[in-house]
Design an enzyme around this catalytic site. Structure first.
Site, short mmCIF file in Angstrom:
data_model
loop_
_atom_site.label_atom_id
_atom_site.label_comp_id
_atom_site.label_asym_id
_atom_site.label_seq_id
_atom_site.Cartn_x
_atom_site.Cartn_y
_atom_site.Cartn_z
N GLU A 175 0.78 1.46 5.64
CA GLU A 175 1.50 2.55 5.25
C GLU A 175 1.91 3.81 6.21
O GLU A 175 1.87 4.67 6.01
CB GLU A 175 0.78 3.32 3.99
CG GLU A 175 0.39 2.11 2.94
CD GLU A 175 -0.34 2.72 1.67
OE1 GLU A 175 -0.96 3.73 1.71
OE2 GLU A 175 -0.74 1.95 0.65
N ASN A 216 1.34 -3.38 7.35
CA ASN A 216 1.19 -3.71 5.73
C ASN A 216 2.06 -2.51 5.22
O ASN A 216 1.68 -1.14 5.63
CB ASN A 216 -0.32 -3.77 5.39
CG ASN A 216 -0.46 -4.24 4.11
OD1 ASN A 216 0.36 -5.21 3.58
ND2 ASN A 216 -1.35 -3.73 3.39
N HIS A 252 3.00 -4.04 -4.97
CA HIS A 252 2.52 -3.48 -6.18
C HIS A 252 3.80 -3.13 -7.18
O HIS A 252 4.78 -2.29 -6.94
CB HIS A 252 1.96 -2.09 -5.75
CG HIS A 252 0.63 -2.09 -5.19
ND1 HIS A 252 -0.46 -2.88 -5.89
CD2 HIS A 252 0.38 -1.90 -3.94
CE1 HIS A 252 -1.36 -3.05 -4.75
NE2 HIS A 252 -1.20 -2.20 -3.73
N GLU A 281 -0.94 -7.59 -1.68
CA GLU A 281 -1.50 -6.93 -2.69
C GLU A 281 -0.95 -6.94 -4.12
O GLU A 281 -0.70 -6.07 -4.81
CB GLU A 281 -1.74 -5.30 -2.48
CG GLU A 281 -2.57 -5.15 -0.90
CD GLU A 281 -2.51 -3.51 -0.50
OE1 GLU A 281 -2.43 -2.76 -1.67
OE2 GLU A 281 -2.86 -3.35 0.50
N ASP A 283 0.06 -6.99 -7.52
CA ASP A 283 -0.17 -6.94 -8.95
C ASP A 283 1.24 -6.33 -9.85
O ASP A 283 2.20 -5.92 -9.03
CB ASP A 283 -1.21 -5.95 -9.38
CG ASP A 283 -1.12 -4.66 -8.45
OD1 ASP A 283 -0.38 -4.01 -8.14
OD2 ASP A 283 -2.21 -4.05 -8.60
C1 XIL Z 1 -6.97 1.13 -3.79
C2 XIL Z 1 -8.06 0.46 -4.27
O1 XIL Z 1 -7.75 -0.69 -5.25
C3 XIL Z 1 -8.97 1.52 -5.15
O2 XIL Z 1 -9.87 1.06 -5.70
C4 XIL Z 1 -9.19 2.87 -4.17
O3 XIL Z 1 -9.72 3.85 -5.09
C5 XIL Z 1 -7.96 3.39 -3.83
O4 XIL Z 1 -7.28 2.26 -2.90
N1 XIL Z 1 -2.55 0.28 -1.16
C6 XIL Z 1 -3.57 -0.26 -0.34
C7 XIL Z 1 -4.80 -0.43 -0.99
O5 XIL Z 1 -3.39 -0.48 0.96
O6 XIL Z 1 -5.99 -0.16 -0.05
C8 XIL Z 1 -5.27 0.50 -2.26
O7 XIL Z 1 -6.27 0.13 -2.72
C9 XIL Z 1 -4.13 0.31 -3.24
C10 XIL Z 1 -2.75 0.56 -2.35
#
Ligand code: XIL
Length: 363
Positions: A175, A216, A252, A281, A283
């Site tokens: 990020e 990422n 996401h 990641e 979802d």
């Molecule tokens: C999130 C986790 O899922 C949570 O449990 C934690 O509290 C905060 O981080 N982008 C990312 C991940 O790269 O590391 C994040 O994970 C979600 C967003």
């Protein structure tokens, strides 16, 4: 004992031997079916991964891995790739300066080894989930830029070396670009200058020359300013010979927004720079309450994401950010939203899970 012309004692006639040789030659000459033409539908995500050639992974909640045998069983049955949801973040591995707590990360890596899972390391350089000693030290001036650079270098070297040969791919920087296309003003950028990114990749590469090193980010699926800046950044790093090997799309998504229809093209652009691609990641959340219609829509988002990945040769991995609604970051982070995973709280497969099993690599 059979025919008169048979080799004494063999019980097999000469003609039979010839026929067997011809049959064997035919079998050997028949080209193997390509994985995509596999006739039987996959039984689970592990088989889907085998048949499509894309690694299918999940983020792992380490507390659940330890405490819940059903969570552990399904994780290890379905997934051939894993990412630590939190256990490898800086605040987890070095909560006090010089005090390393590897137990959780080690447990994940060991569980992966025993269950033939590859591992994505997440994440080396980020602006979130940093230990307080570090952020406070920078804020009050007790850690100056020279020291900060050394701290970052030591962190990367120590962590990557510890898991050398055991991590397939590392999210080296996470990020680093804002949604408006500017570089994110993190403590790293403001104190070390933009060169920290190239440094981070070089240090990680030195510590494990075989690991694939990734940049990422989220919203990289569709957000033009972020895409352009990230693309220019990667192109520049590649031109300088910086060891960057992959672009990770967090993925996401939410069904209240349109599916990012251009995603495969964005993946292809990054692949054109010589990079490997991963969905890191995935979802797909929804505004609660859950309805059958929303679950059907969610299923199309999941299967489109896999189809997009399969349509790009360089896309090698699709990882979901938790596989069960029992342990998902979504309800805690997005007010009134949830049900973002493939399996429900009871580990029952949702329509999205079934939909994934029907996705095929395009010819
Ligand atoms: C999130 C986790 O899922 C949570 O449990 C934690 O509290 C905060 O981080 N982008 C990312 C991940 O790269 O590391 C994040 O994970 C979600 C967003």
């Amino acid at each position: 004992m059979s025919g008169s012309s048979g080799t004494p004692g063999s019980g097999i006639g000469g003609n039979t031997v010839k026929l067997l040789i011809i049959a064997l030659a035919l079998v050997l000459a028949t080209p193997a079916l390509p994985a995509s033409a596999h006739p039987r539908p996959p039984r689970d995500l592990r088989q889907l991964a085998q048949q499509t050639g894309v690694k299918i992974g999940s983020a792992v909640d380490i507390a659940a891995l330890r405490a819940e045998s059903d969570y552990r069983r399904v994780l290890n049955r379905e997934f051939s790739h894993v990412t630590a949801e939190n256990a490898m973040k800086w605040e987890s591995v070095e909560p006090e300066r010089g005090v390393f707590t590897w137990a959780d990360a080690d447990a994940l890596v060991e569980n992966a080894r025993r269950n033939h899972q590859q591992v994505r390391g997440h994440t080396l350089v980020w602006h979130n989930q940093l230990p307080a000693w570090l952020t406070n030290g920078v804020a009050d001036g007790s850690i100056d830029a020279t020291e900060l650079r050394k701290i970052l270098r030591d962190h990367i070297t120590t962590q990557v070396r510890r898991y050398k040969g055991k991590i397939r791919a590392w999210d080296v920087v996470n990020e680093v670009v804002e949604d408006d296309g500017t570089m994110r003003q993190t403590l790293w950028l403001t104190h070390l200058g933009p060169g920290y990114i190239a440094d981070a990749f070089r240090w990680a590469h030195q510590a494990d020359p075989h690991a694939k090193l990734y940049i990422n980010d989220y919203n990289l699926e569709w957000n033009a300013p972020k895409i352009e800046t990230t693309f220019a950044l990667v192109k520049d790093l590649r031109a300088q010979g910086v060891p960057i090997h992959g672009a990770g799309f967090q993925g996401h998504l939410g069904i209240q927004y349109d599916y990012p229809g251009d995603w495969a093209n964005v993946m292809r652009r990054f692949a054109g720079l010589g990079l490997e691609i991963a969905v890191t990641e995935l979802d797909v959340r929804m505004v609660l309450p859950v309805t059958p219609e929303k679950l059907t829509t969610q299923a199309t988002y999941y299967s489109r994401a896999l189809s997009d990945c399969l349509s790009v040769r360089a896309c090698r991995e699709l990882t979901v950010w938790g596989y069960t609604d029992r342990h998902s970051w979504v309800p805690g982070w997005f007010d009134g939203e949830g049900s973002a995973c493939l399996l429900d709280e009871n580990l029952a497969p949702k329509p999205a899970y079934q939909a994934l099993l029907t996705v095929k690599r395009p010819r």
